[in-house]
Design an enzyme around this catalytic site. Structure first.
Site, PDB file in Angstrom:
ATOM      1  N   SER A  35      78.034  12.090  -5.871  1.00  0.00           N
ATOM      2  CA  SER A  35      79.346  12.095  -6.510  1.00  0.00           C
ATOM      3  C   SER A  35      79.454  13.409  -7.252  1.00  0.00           C
ATOM      4  O   SER A  35      78.434  14.050  -7.538  1.00  0.00           O
ATOM      5  CB  SER A  35      79.423  10.935  -7.505  1.00  0.00           C
ATOM      6  N   TYR A  57      75.738   5.486 -14.055  1.00  0.00           N
ATOM      7  CA  TYR A  57      76.253   6.095 -12.819  1.00  0.00           C
ATOM      8  C   TYR A  57      75.896   7.582 -12.767  1.00  0.00           C
ATOM      9  O   TYR A  57      75.401   8.081 -11.748  1.00  0.00           O
ATOM     10  CB  TYR A  57      77.772   5.887 -12.778  1.00  0.00           C
TER      11      TYR A  57
HETATM   12  P1  NAD Z   1      83.455   0.486  -2.408  1.00  0.00           P
HETATM   13  O1  NAD Z   1      83.346  -0.465  -3.552  1.00  0.00           O
HETATM   14  O2  NAD Z   1      84.689   0.572  -1.602  1.00  0.00           O
HETATM   15  O3  NAD Z   1      82.256   0.253  -1.383  1.00  0.00           O
HETATM   16  C1  NAD Z   1      80.948   0.021  -1.821  1.00  0.00           C
HETATM   17  C2  NAD Z   1      80.170  -0.573  -0.682  1.00  0.00           C
HETATM   18  O4  NAD Z   1      78.847  -0.859  -1.155  1.00  0.00           O
HETATM   19  C3  NAD Z   1      80.761  -1.906  -0.197  1.00  0.00           C
HETATM   20  O5  NAD Z   1      80.557  -2.011   1.204  1.00  0.00           O
HETATM   21  C4  NAD Z   1      79.899  -2.935  -0.934  1.00  0.00           C
HETATM   22  O6  NAD Z   1      79.844  -4.189  -0.277  1.00  0.00           O
HETATM   23  C5  NAD Z   1      78.561  -2.226  -0.902  1.00  0.00           C
HETATM   24  N1  NAD Z   1      77.624  -2.725  -1.890  1.00  0.00           N
HETATM   25  C6  NAD Z   1      77.789  -2.843  -3.238  1.00  0.00           C
HETATM   26  N2  NAD Z   1      76.674  -3.367  -3.783  1.00  0.00           N
HETATM   27  C7  NAD Z   1      75.807  -3.569  -2.764  1.00  0.00           C
HETATM   28  C8  NAD Z   1      74.482  -4.086  -2.675  1.00  0.00           C
HETATM   29  N3  NAD Z   1      73.819  -4.523  -3.770  1.00  0.00           N
HETATM   30  N4  NAD Z   1      73.893  -4.162  -1.470  1.00  0.00           N
HETATM   31  C9  NAD Z   1      74.550  -3.765  -0.352  1.00  0.00           C
HETATM   32  N5  NAD Z   1      75.804  -3.256  -0.378  1.00  0.00           N
HETATM   33  C10 NAD Z   1      76.406  -3.171  -1.567  1.00  0.00           C
HETATM   34  O7  NAD Z   1      83.065   1.895  -3.055  1.00  0.00           O
HETATM   35  P2  NAD Z   1      83.222   3.398  -2.539  1.00  0.00           P
HETATM   36  O8  NAD Z   1      84.135   4.077  -3.474  1.00  0.00           O
HETATM   37  O9  NAD Z   1      83.458   3.459  -1.072  1.00  0.00           O
HETATM   38  O10 NAD Z   1      81.760   3.932  -2.885  1.00  0.00           O
HETATM   39  C11 NAD Z   1      80.798   4.285  -1.905  1.00  0.00           C
HETATM   40  C12 NAD Z   1      79.865   5.321  -2.499  1.00  0.00           C
HETATM   41  O11 NAD Z   1      80.616   6.502  -2.814  1.00  0.00           O
HETATM   42  C13 NAD Z   1      79.192   4.888  -3.791  1.00  0.00           C
HETATM   43  O12 NAD Z   1      77.857   5.329  -3.809  1.00  0.00           O
HETATM   44  C14 NAD Z   1      80.010   5.597  -4.853  1.00  0.00           C
HETATM   45  O13 NAD Z   1      79.273   5.839  -6.016  1.00  0.00           O
HETATM   46  C15 NAD Z   1      80.334   6.877  -4.128  1.00  0.00           C
HETATM   47  N6  NAD Z   1      81.482   7.606  -4.696  1.00  0.00           N
HETATM   48  C16 NAD Z   1      82.718   7.048  -4.758  1.00  0.00           C
HETATM   49  C17 NAD Z   1      83.754   7.778  -5.297  1.00  0.00           C
HETATM   50  C18 NAD Z   1      85.138   7.240  -5.388  1.00  0.00           C
HETATM   51  O14 NAD Z   1      85.988   7.902  -6.024  1.00  0.00           O
HETATM   52  N7  NAD Z   1      85.459   6.125  -4.798  1.00  0.00           N
HETATM   53  C19 NAD Z   1      83.535   9.064  -5.777  1.00  0.00           C
HETATM   54  C20 NAD Z   1      82.259   9.597  -5.702  1.00  0.00           C
HETATM   55  C21 NAD Z   1      81.243   8.853  -5.151  1.00  0.00           C
END
Ligand code: NAD
Length: 256
Positions: free
Chosen positions: A138, A151
């Protein structure tokens, strides 16, 4: 491009992980999906791209379940060529109010799971002398924000893990890199938009605008499709010598 290769993408039932799964499937890679919630819809979306799709419901906070997921991929797909460590959760609170159980969960799911999955797939990648590990960090792997201690710690940690993994495999065909998104409008961020709308008594659209204006100079969300395209590049031969980078796609957030 990736016919006969298999990509294992953690947390791919939603958001960025699902975007990664579709982008790599469009390149011909078979896909092993993982995550909570509805799996049939996301699996059908990926299968529609004409590749073999599997699923393992490992809880990424549990090393023994991560091992079972990797063994499933090996038994049913012949191994893992591309690993995308993507599963992640967020919790927002000041340090003195941060529930210790949430701290442990964020570190386990956002950081330790990448260590466990990587250590389990690396022997196979090394034996085949080709592999790609992509860690979804991130912009919070590069800079901090108040109320996101676990985080930010986990994401800075995964950027460090990425560098070490890249160095340990630098003379092989196995690369490891991190992608550092800014705001992406997935369920994880929608929760923060909803909290802002409630706290400030503003509409959802206004809360989105305020969220972007606080941090992201482009005033635009990055999309899972854009992030998927970056992952495709990192998996391409052109990226053979891209090793240990933390590549942000953040609308200028970390440039400030
Ligand atoms: P999201 O909530 O849409 O998806 C998260 C995914 O992880 C889902 O499929 C969920 O079921 C799965 N998950 C959560 N806990 C779990 C566990 N214990 N075991 C297995 N699966 C699990 O979130 P997202 O925004 O798509 O995030 C995905 C990644 O991107 C994360 O690592 C997040 O930190 C990172 N990220 C997101 C953003 C953003 O703005 N959305 C920005 C930077 C980084």
């Amino acid at each position: 491009m990736h016919t006969n290769k298999t990509a294992l993408i953690t947390g791919s039932t939603s958001g960025i992980g699902l975007g990664m799964a579709k982008a790599l499937a469009a390149q011909g890679a078979n896909i092993v999906m993982n995550g909570f919630g509805d799996k049939d819809g996301p699996m059908a979306e990926v299968a529609a791209l004409g590749v073999k799709v599997g699923f393992h419901g490992a809880d990424m906070s549990k090393p023994d379940e991560i091992e079972a997921m990797v063994r499933y991929a090996e038994a049913n797909f012949g191994g893992v060529d591309i690993l995308v460590n993507n599963a992640g959760i967020q919790h927002v609170a000041r340090i003195e109010n941060f529930p210790t159980e949430r701290w442990d969960a964020v570190i386990a799911i956002n950081l330790s799971s990448a260590f466990h999955a990587s250590r389990m797939v690396l022997p196979g990648m090394r034996a085949r002398n080709w592999g790609r590990i992509i860690n979804i960090a991130s912009v919070h792997g590069l800079v901090g924000s108040a109320e996101k201690s676990a985080y930010v710690a986990a994401k800075h940690g995964i950027v460090g893990l990425t560098k070490v993994c890249a160095l340990e495999n630098a003379t092989s065909g196995v690369t490891c890199n991190a992608i550092c998104p800014g705001w992406v409008l997935t369920p994880l961020v929608q929760k923060q938009v909803d909290a802002k709308a409630l706290a400030l008594g503003v509409s959802n659209d206004e809360a989105k605008r305020l969220l972007l204006a606080e941090k992201e100079p482009s005033l635009q969300f990055t999309t899972p499709e854009e992030l998927g395209a970056l992952a495709v590049f990192l998996c391409s031969p052109a990226a053979d010598n891209v090793r240990g980078v933390a590549w942000n796609m953040d609308g200028g957030w970390a440039a400030q």
